[in-house]
Design a protein around this motif. Structure first.
Motif, mmCIF file in Angstrom:
data_model
loop_
_atom_site.group_PDB
_atom_site.id
_atom_site.type_symbol
_atom_site.label_atom_id
_atom_site.label_comp_id
_atom_site.label_asym_id
_atom_site.label_seq_id
_atom_site.Cartn_x
_atom_site.Cartn_y
_atom_site.Cartn_z
ATOM 1 N N ALA A 25 -44.532 16.104 19.759
ATOM 2 C CA ALA A 25 -45.269 15.086 20.503
ATOM 3 C C ALA A 25 -45.870 14.029 19.585
ATOM 4 O O ALA A 25 -46.018 12.873 19.990
ATOM 5 C CB ALA A 25 -46.366 15.739 21.339
ATOM 6 N N VAL A 32 -43.600 11.318 25.233
ATOM 7 C CA VAL A 32 -43.644 12.489 26.105
ATOM 8 C C VAL A 32 -42.947 12.099 27.399
ATOM 9 O O VAL A 32 -43.258 11.075 28.007
ATOM 10 C CB VAL A 32 -45.097 12.937 26.362
ATOM 11 C CG1 VAL A 32 -45.133 14.095 27.339
ATOM 12 C CG2 VAL A 32 -45.767 13.316 25.052
ATOM 13 N N ARG A 34 -40.673 13.765 30.936
ATOM 14 C CA ARG A 34 -40.138 14.880 31.719
ATOM 15 C C ARG A 34 -38.747 14.509 32.204
ATOM 16 O O ARG A 34 -38.471 13.340 32.459
ATOM 17 C CB ARG A 34 -41.039 15.186 32.907
ATOM 18 C CG ARG A 34 -42.350 15.777 32.481
ATOM 19 C CD ARG A 34 -43.195 16.096 33.670
ATOM 20 N NE ARG A 34 -44.364 16.858 33.247
ATOM 21 C CZ ARG A 34 -45.082 17.587 34.060
ATOM 22 N NH1 ARG A 34 -44.782 17.655 35.336
ATOM 23 N NH2 ARG A 34 -46.124 18.237 33.604
ATOM 24 N N SER A 44 -40.596 19.590 30.796
ATOM 25 C CA SER A 44 -41.383 18.779 29.871
ATOM 26 C C SER A 44 -40.752 18.770 28.492
ATOM 27 O O SER A 44 -40.221 19.776 28.032
ATOM 28 C CB SER A 44 -42.804 19.318 29.761
ATOM 29 O OG SER A 44 -43.463 19.186 30.994
ATOM 30 N N VAL A 46 -39.956 15.782 24.876
ATOM 31 C CA VAL A 46 -40.127 14.472 24.257
ATOM 32 C C VAL A 46 -38.769 13.800 24.179
ATOM 33 O O VAL A 46 -37.730 14.453 24.128
ATOM 34 C CB VAL A 46 -40.753 14.565 22.847
ATOM 35 C CG1 VAL A 46 -42.163 15.092 22.903
ATOM 36 C CG2 VAL A 46 -39.913 15.391 21.911
ATOM 37 N N PHE A 59 -40.071 20.924 25.214
ATOM 38 C CA PHE A 59 -41.217 21.503 24.518
ATOM 39 C C PHE A 59 -41.027 22.993 24.289
ATOM 40 O O PHE A 59 -41.346 23.512 23.231
ATOM 41 C CB PHE A 59 -42.510 21.287 25.301
ATOM 42 C CG PHE A 59 -43.155 19.968 25.043
ATOM 43 C CD1 PHE A 59 -43.301 19.461 23.767
ATOM 44 C CD2 PHE A 59 -43.644 19.216 26.091
ATOM 45 C CE1 PHE A 59 -43.904 18.245 23.533
ATOM 46 C CE2 PHE A 59 -44.248 18.003 25.875
ATOM 47 C CZ PHE A 59 -44.384 17.514 24.597
#
Length: 132
Positions: A25, A32, A34, A44, A46, A59
């Motif tokens: 992040a 960031v 989704r 979620s 990056v 993530f």
């Protein structure tokens, strides 16, 4: 004693996953974002721009390689709207795109959306010749 070692191992793995998430992040040039492909749920992660592709890294996971590489060539925005309450973070926008491998949705902050749209528009003129 064995239970304590197992607990320490689980804690170490969890700490590494948290550190990996923070590193992803905070890395330069990442946003960031989704992702939802098809009718599944939001994942979620990056995203970062690499040449003519948008690389998306989740993530949750151990790898640092992108799980999705979305080519700018042939990518078109079908619609965009602000996420509803309960659908995602407040202030996030969703962009529904038509890509070569099928429709996908991206959710990101308004600033990231501005950057994404600028990245799409800055494509060379020949990049949209294939788009249907």
């Amino acid at each position: 004693m064995a239970a304590l070692e197992i607990l320490a191992g689980v804690f170490a793995v969890a700490a590494l996953l948290v550190l990996r998430g923070f590193a992803l992040a905070r890395a330069r040039g990442t946003i960031v974002c989704r992702l939802r492909d098809g009718q599944g749920g939001w994942k979620s992660g990056v995203a970062r721009y690499v040449g003519g592709e948008l690389h998306w890294i989740p993530f949750l996971g151990f790898g640092l390689r992108p799980r999705h590489a979305i080519a700018r060539r042939g990518l078109t925005v079908s619609s965009r709207r602000m996420l509803d309450t309960g659908e995602g973070p407040a202030g996030y926008w969703t962009v529904v795109c038509s890509a070569e491998r099928g429709p996908l949705s991206l959710a990101m902050s308004e600033d990231a959306l501005t950057g994404f749209l600028a990245w799409l528009e800055s494509a060379p003129p020949s990049a949209h010749l294939d788009a249907a």
